[in-house]
Design an enzyme around this catalytic site. Structure first.
Site, mmCIF file in Angstrom:
data_model
loop_
_atom_site.group_PDB
_atom_site.id
_atom_site.type_symbol
_atom_site.label_atom_id
_atom_site.label_comp_id
_atom_site.label_asym_id
_atom_site.label_seq_id
_atom_site.Cartn_x
_atom_site.Cartn_y
_atom_site.Cartn_z
ATOM 1 N N SER A 603 12.775 -32.170 -20.099
ATOM 2 C CA SER A 603 13.341 -31.506 -18.934
ATOM 3 C C SER A 603 12.234 -30.830 -18.134
ATOM 4 O O SER A 603 11.333 -31.499 -17.650
ATOM 5 C CB SER A 603 14.428 -30.534 -19.400
ATOM 6 N N ASP A 688 23.096 -37.576 -16.026
ATOM 7 C CA ASP A 688 22.452 -36.266 -16.103
ATOM 8 C C ASP A 688 22.691 -35.465 -14.827
ATOM 9 O O ASP A 688 22.278 -35.885 -13.742
ATOM 10 C CB ASP A 688 20.948 -36.462 -16.327
ATOM 11 N N HIS A 723 22.101 -35.216 -19.831
ATOM 12 C CA HIS A 723 20.831 -34.538 -20.065
ATOM 13 C C HIS A 723 20.471 -34.474 -21.542
ATOM 14 O O HIS A 723 19.297 -34.444 -21.891
ATOM 15 C CB HIS A 723 20.913 -33.122 -19.486
#
Length: 729
Positions: A603, A688, A723
């Protein structure tokens, strides 16, 4: 008063798993004999790989402040996730990934067997007491998801003790299955329960489920005993749901850019269209959060940006009345809880950067008393209230602390706190997290682990000062914590700042002469603390002679608020140079060499990996960038992308010239150049909502175009997940 924040690129787990690139990161000396033979064979077959996909180039010009950027892969962004050409390209990349990895099948099978073999498949969580019941989750042999269960407590009039255990066996109260996630997940490619909230009278449960990975939930209420649905489900909501008494719920919904912006009151059995909007946050810099006080008598709705947080409260006996507790003051961050006739408020400002703790009467919120003053060297991170006690979670010198205080009787004046007791821990570096505890008791429950100690649940008697282990994760396969060594070292950054590195390795395998392979993990954003926690999957690296290290770089919160402030906005590059300094320290001190150094980040940590790859590609052998935020400038210039507006206080607003050029100078997509790069794996999730799949897709396409080496570059996009990748264990 554990606070939850919905950040665009947040990482909710703080430690790395194992790598799916064994042939490019494992030397033969770091593999088992069977692995080694496979690795050598696959290394030899690299030249036989098919040609990687080549994304078409469609010129897309973007101009601001007289600067023209050309993004030839902008077309890969499809907000509908349905464009046939885009999906075809992603499938080509996935097919190439599978082809490239086909030679490692034996290694993967061996590792998967190891990972699965360490898991105690039939297990029960540490039971939590609520009223007359113990609540817990159960896992079953061969099943992906948990069962939510409860048992009646025989002697439920006795006060809780750290020595309490849940009765089992033929003479114990029977187990009651409330919800089986395995049944709910049948036929679905993705399934996740975001919250599971039992009503105060123990008759109902509200749970939120996500079936796509996009973090948009549906909330169901069921009768605990019968499983019968109560009313219609609430659709299109977040996982922030709390009971307001036993007959109403408060929940949060999001706007079109997935910003939590409205708080609602829902009466059971009523139609969702008739729910009352308690508050609508119209400023797109702010997002809403929701939490219940430990006393369960108040709910708090907070509106927060990255630098400001203000709080409303409602009495659950009068849930239609939302009142201001702390006003909106830019730069001031507050959080609240309740006990007796007082609210307890943590407050942070530019001057009080590590926060102070205040108390005020419920009937006179302007009359505040400082209970714990601000301290420059100690960060007040969280508090947890009990009827007679206060537990304070703090950080000092990068290490976490828990200090408990006995409070005056309810109704007596609250003054500064004295005589706190500190909880002791068993490892030199470790990770602790608050856990829900029984408000009316003297028992504090917390989660503990370290790089060598599996996740553990402790109950701590705040009067007696003793901790009792209630549950430790069983790690099968002969695991022995004494085989592993953990320590903390400090690297010198380019400006002289000392950067902590948490390290673990297996004692009998590591030589510390530079010949050992090493995986360095980093994050460094959002003030998130990347604490050293256990991961059983990581043992597949450690038991092959790998060293694992966590770089606690600036931009995180490990050393207090200023540690974060010095790694954001126009100081963001400190995050990247700190990581490079940690890598150089590990090489200089013979933990590894460049040829044995691998790096990983997820991330916003993927941004870190992308940035350091552009800055120092010569320093690393292999890199894993998972769901990486790599198209920083383009994303932050587009307020239609989910959550972008709320992120301007984290990264800066590139509509301002100073921020534009600073962000352009490190944004990974904008800085890919014609140079040699190490072996790289990049991952994404099509659904995501935090980092659009198109960011890593563009990064890979540009790397394929520009890089001058023959090293492997792989891209894997999960087409049915978000995600956090696939669901299930």
């Amino acid at each position: 008063m554990l606070r939850s924040v919905f950040c665009k690129h947040t990482l909710l787990i703080s430690t790395s798993g194992w790598l799916n690139l064994p042939r490019v990161i494992c030397s033969s000396s770091s593999l088992s004999s069977s692995d080694s033979k496979t690795s050598t064979a696959t290394m030899m077959s690299q030249s036989k790989l098919p040609s990687p996909p080549v994304a078409k180039k469609v010129e897309h010009k973007m101009e601001l402040f007289g600067d023209v950027r050309v993004d030839n892969y902008y077309w890969l962004r499809d907000d509908s996730r349905s464009d046939p050409e885009v999906l075809a390209y992603l499938k080509q990349e996935n097919d190439y990934f599978e082809s490239a990895m086909s030679g490692t099948k034996k290694i993967e099978d061996n590792m998967f067997a190891e990972l699965k073999g360490r898991i105690k498949q039939e297990d029960v969580s540490a039971p939590f007491r609520q009223g007359s019941y113990y609540y817990y989750t159960r896992t079953l042999e061969g099943k992906e998801y948990v069962q939510h269960c409860r048992r009646l407590i025989h002697n439920n009039e006795a006060p809780p003790s750290v020595h309490d255990t849940m009765e089992t066996g033929p003479d114990a109260p029977p187990e009651h299955l409330i919800l089986d996630e395995n049944v709910k997940a049948e036929g679905r490619g993705f399934y996740s329960v975001g919250c599971f909230q039992v009503s105060l009278d123990n008759k109902l449960v509200a749970y939120a489920e996500d079936t796509k990975g996009d973090e948009i939930y549906t909330v169901y209420v069921i009768d605990i005993e019968t499983g019968t649905p109560v009313g219609k489900p609430l659709v299109g909501v977040t996982a922030s749901v709390e009971w307001a008494g036993n007959e109403a719920l408060v929940y949060i919904t999001m706007d079109e850019i997935l910003r939590p912006d409205k708080a609602w009151l829902h009466k059971l059995e009523a139609d969702q269209s008739n729910d009352i909007c308690l508050y609508h946050e119209k400023d797109d810099i702010y997002s809403l959060g929701l939490q219940a006080s430990e006393s369960k008598k108040f709910l708090f709705i907070a509106s927060e940006s990255k630098i400001t947080r203000f709080v409303f409260y409602l009495d659950v006996s009068k849930p239609e009345e939302l009142r201001v507790l702390t006003p909106r003051v830019v730069g001031v961050d507050t959080a609240a809880s309740h006990r007796g006739n007082h609210f307890f408020i943590t407050r942070r400002s530019d001057e009080l950067f590590n926060s102070e703790l205040l108390a005020c009467p419920v009937d006179n919120t302007s009359e505040t008393t400082v209970l714990i003053p601000h301290r420059e060297s100690v960060k007040l991170q969280d508090i947890q209230l009990f009827i007679d006690h206060l537990a304070v979670y703090e950080r000092e010198g990068g290490l976490q602390k828990i200090t408990t205080y006995r409070l005056p009787a309810v109704g007596e004046p609250l003054k500064s706190l004295q005589g706190g007791k500190s909880v002791e821990f068993i490892d030199p570096v470790y990770s602790i997290d608050p856990s829900e505890s029984v408000f009316s008791s003297r028992i504090l429950r917390f989660h503990y682990s370290s790089l060598r100690t599996p996740p553990s649940v402790y109950d701590y008697d705040m009067d007696m000062g003793i901790s009792v282990l209630k549950k430790i994760e069983t790690v099968l396969g002969g695991f022995d914590t004494n085989n592993y060594f953990t320590e903390r070292k400090w690297a010198s950054a380019s400006d002289g700042t000392q950067i902590p590195i948490c390290i673990v390795y297996r004692k009998n395998l590591v030589k510390l002469d530079g010949s050992d392979p090493l995986l360095l993990y980093g994050y460094g954003s959002y003030e998130i603390c990347n604490d050293p926690a256990f991961n059983s999957s990581r043992l597949s690296l450690l038991d092959r002679g790998f060293i694992f290290a966590i770089a606690q770089i600036r931009g995180g919160g490990e050393l207090g608020r200023q540690w974060y402030e010095n790694g954001k906005f126009l100081k963001k590059k400190n995050t990247f140079t700190d990581f490079i300094a940690c890598a150089e320290y590990l090489i200089k001190n013979c933990y590894c060499t460049k040829e044995k150094l691998c790096i990983e980040g997820r991330s916003a940590g993927g941004l870190l990996i992308g940035a350091v790859l552009n800055m120092r590609p010569d320093l690393f052998k292999a890199a894993v960038a998972a769901v990486p935020f790599v198209d920083v400038l383009t994303t932050m210039l587009d307020p239609t992308i989910p959550l972008t507006t709320a992120e301007w206080e984290e990264w800066g607003d590139p509509r301002k010239e100073e921020f534009y050029f600073y962000m352009k100078s490190y944004s990974p997509v904008d800085n890919v150049k014609a140079q040699n790069y190490p072996h790289i794996l990049v991952t994404a999730g099509l659904n995501d909502p935090r980092v659009m799949y198109s960011e890593p897709a563009k990064f890979v396409a540009k790397l394929r175009e520009m890089k001058t080496d023959d090293n492997i570059l792989l891209f894997k996009c999960e087409l049915g997940a978000g995600h956090f990748s696939k669901s299930g264990r």
